[in-house]
Design an enzyme around this catalytic site. Structure first.
Site, PDB file in Angstrom:
ATOM      1  N   GLY A  17      -3.417  -4.005   8.671  1.00 32.28           N
ATOM      2  CA  GLY A  17      -2.043  -3.819   7.974  1.00 32.28           C
ATOM      3  C   GLY A  17      -1.686  -4.018   6.427  1.00 32.28           C
ATOM      4  N   ASN A  19      -3.294  -2.711   4.237  1.00 36.26           N
ATOM      5  CA  ASN A  19      -3.447  -1.781   3.170  1.00 36.26           C
ATOM      6  C   ASN A  19      -1.783  -1.248   3.401  1.00 36.26           C
ATOM      7  OD1 ASN A  19      -5.791  -1.413   1.399  1.00 36.26           O
ATOM      8  ND2 ASN A  19      -6.556  -2.574   3.263  1.00 36.26           N
ATOM      9  N   LEU A  93     -11.810  10.829  12.404  1.00 39.58           N
ATOM     10  CA  LEU A  93     -12.151  12.109  11.464  1.00 39.58           C
ATOM     11  C   LEU A  93     -10.005  12.587  12.643  1.00 39.58           C
ATOM     12  CD1 LEU A  93     -15.410  13.321  11.950  1.00 39.58           C
ATOM     13  CD2 LEU A  93     -13.788  11.892  10.233  1.00 39.58           C
ATOM     14  N   HIS A 110     -12.207   2.754   2.203  1.00 40.02           N
ATOM     15  CA  HIS A 110     -12.976   1.538   2.451  1.00 40.02           C
ATOM     16  C   HIS A 110     -13.597   0.728   1.667  1.00 40.02           C
ATOM     17  CE1 HIS A 110     -16.975   2.393   4.718  1.00 40.02           C
ATOM     18  NE2 HIS A 110     -17.446   2.410   3.825  1.00 40.02           N
ATOM     19  N   ASP A 151     -15.784   8.888   5.385  1.00 37.48           N
ATOM     20  CA  ASP A 151     -16.534   8.713   3.668  1.00 37.48           C
ATOM     21  C   ASP A 151     -16.935   9.647   2.818  1.00 37.48           C
ATOM     22  OD1 ASP A 151     -15.622   5.852   4.791  1.00 37.48           O
ATOM     23  OD2 ASP A 151     -17.475   5.958   6.081  1.00 37.48           O
ATOM     24  N   GLU A 180      -8.753  -3.996  -2.756  1.00 40.38           N
ATOM     25  CA  GLU A 180      -8.222  -2.882  -2.427  1.00 40.38           C
ATOM     26  C   GLU A 180      -6.855  -3.465  -2.571  1.00 40.38           C
ATOM     27  OE1 GLU A 180     -10.734  -1.513   2.089  1.00 40.38           O
ATOM     28  OE2 GLU A 180      -9.330  -3.426   2.379  1.00 40.38           O
TER      29      GLU A 180
HETATM   30  C1  GRF Z   1      -9.576  -1.792   4.997  1.00 37.06           C
HETATM   31  O1  GRF Z   1     -10.567  -2.765   4.598  1.00 37.06           O
HETATM   32  C2  GRF Z   1      -9.856  -0.719   4.705  1.00 37.06           C
HETATM   33  O2  GRF Z   1     -10.846  -0.621   3.661  1.00 37.06           O
HETATM   34  C3  GRF Z   1     -10.604  -0.197   5.677  1.00 37.06           C
HETATM   35  O3  GRF Z   1      -9.538  -0.268   6.830  1.00 37.06           O
HETATM   36  C4  GRF Z   1      -9.532  -1.757   6.569  1.00 37.06           C
HETATM   37  C5  GRF Z   1      -8.328  -2.109   7.038  1.00 37.06           C
HETATM   38  O4  GRF Z   1      -7.488  -3.595   6.671  1.00 37.06           O
HETATM   39  N1  GRF Z   1     -10.448   1.377   5.815  1.00 37.06           N
HETATM   40  P1  GRF Z   1      -6.182  -3.127   6.870  1.00 37.06           P
HETATM   41  O5  GRF Z   1      -5.684  -3.192   8.458  1.00 37.06           O
HETATM   42  O6  GRF Z   1      -5.171  -2.114   6.041  1.00 37.06           O
HETATM   43  O7  GRF Z   1      -5.780  -4.923   6.472  1.00 37.06           O
END
Ligand code: GRF
Length: 194
Positions: A17, A19, A93, A110, A151, A180
């Site tokens: 979580g 992001n 998807l 990603h 992607d 990120e």
């Molecule tokens: C991230 O590395 C993102 O790039 C990928 O899934 C992961 C999610 O990580 N799509 P988090 O749950 O946001 O820590």
């Protein structure tokens, strides 16, 4: 009064979580000109859901295999007046109905420099393992528009990080995750101002 657009964040059942929480905090500290109106997860008791609740963000649990998944998801997004969807660890998807209802308004992050190291099965540690096996000297992250394929949508923001000689999938993954934290808010600002 100018109303800020509402974002929905769709998380997965396994993610940390990071992001999601980064986007929520950016929405609260002025880093992005939007509110997070809804967090949707396929499972109730995940770190992401607990973190969203601690930030007083409305949450919803909707398993990927629910009956009428696409309709239920669409109804919830419309009821919350969502105008931008951010996938963050979402593991399947997105139904075509959602993509049609939100043209150029669904983003994903990603953990690699797409178009390299993307596609079905390329998630988490599998991505970083593949980057190390290919002896790449740089990796990074990509925020891109979502299409009906894994992607493949147009990139919005990419940030590179070096791959260091003694990297493990975990050390590289941690460096990519830091990138990120910068990339997703940047991409959201770009999309909202376009
Ligand atoms: C991230 O590395 C993102 O790039 C990928 O899934 C992961 C999610 O990580 N799509 P988090 O749950 O946001 O820590």
């Amino acid at each position: 009064m100018i109303t800020r657009p509402n974002i929905a964040i769709l998380v997965g059942s396994q993610g940390r979580g990071s992001n999601m929480i980064n986007i929520i905090r950016a929405s609260k500290n002025g880093g992005i000109p939007a509110n997070v109106g809804l967090v949707i997860s396929p499972k109730a008791d995940t770190p992401a859901i607990f973190a969203a609740q601690a930030e007083n963000i409305p949450t919803l649990t909707l398993p990927y295999k629910s009956e009428n998944y696409a309709n239920k998801l669409l109804t919830e997004l419309q009821n919350a007046n969502i105008s931008l969807i951010c996938l963050a660890g979402y593991m399947t998807l997105l139904p075509r109905e959602i993509l049609e209802a939100f043209p150029r308004a669904v983003l994903n992050i990603h953990p690699a420099l797409l178009p390299k190291f993307g596609g079905k099965g390329m998630f988490g540690v599998h991505v970083h393992n593949a980057v190390l096996r290919a002896q790449e000297t740089e990796s990074g992250c990509t925020v891109h528009y979502v299409t009906e394929h894994y992607d493949e949508g147009a990139p919005i923001t990419q940030i590179s990080v070096p791959v260091l000689p003694n990297d493990t999938p975990e050390t590289l993954g941690a460096r990519v995750n830091l990138a990120e934290m910068e990339a997703y808010p940047k991409a959201i600002c770009k999309v909202l101002s376009s």
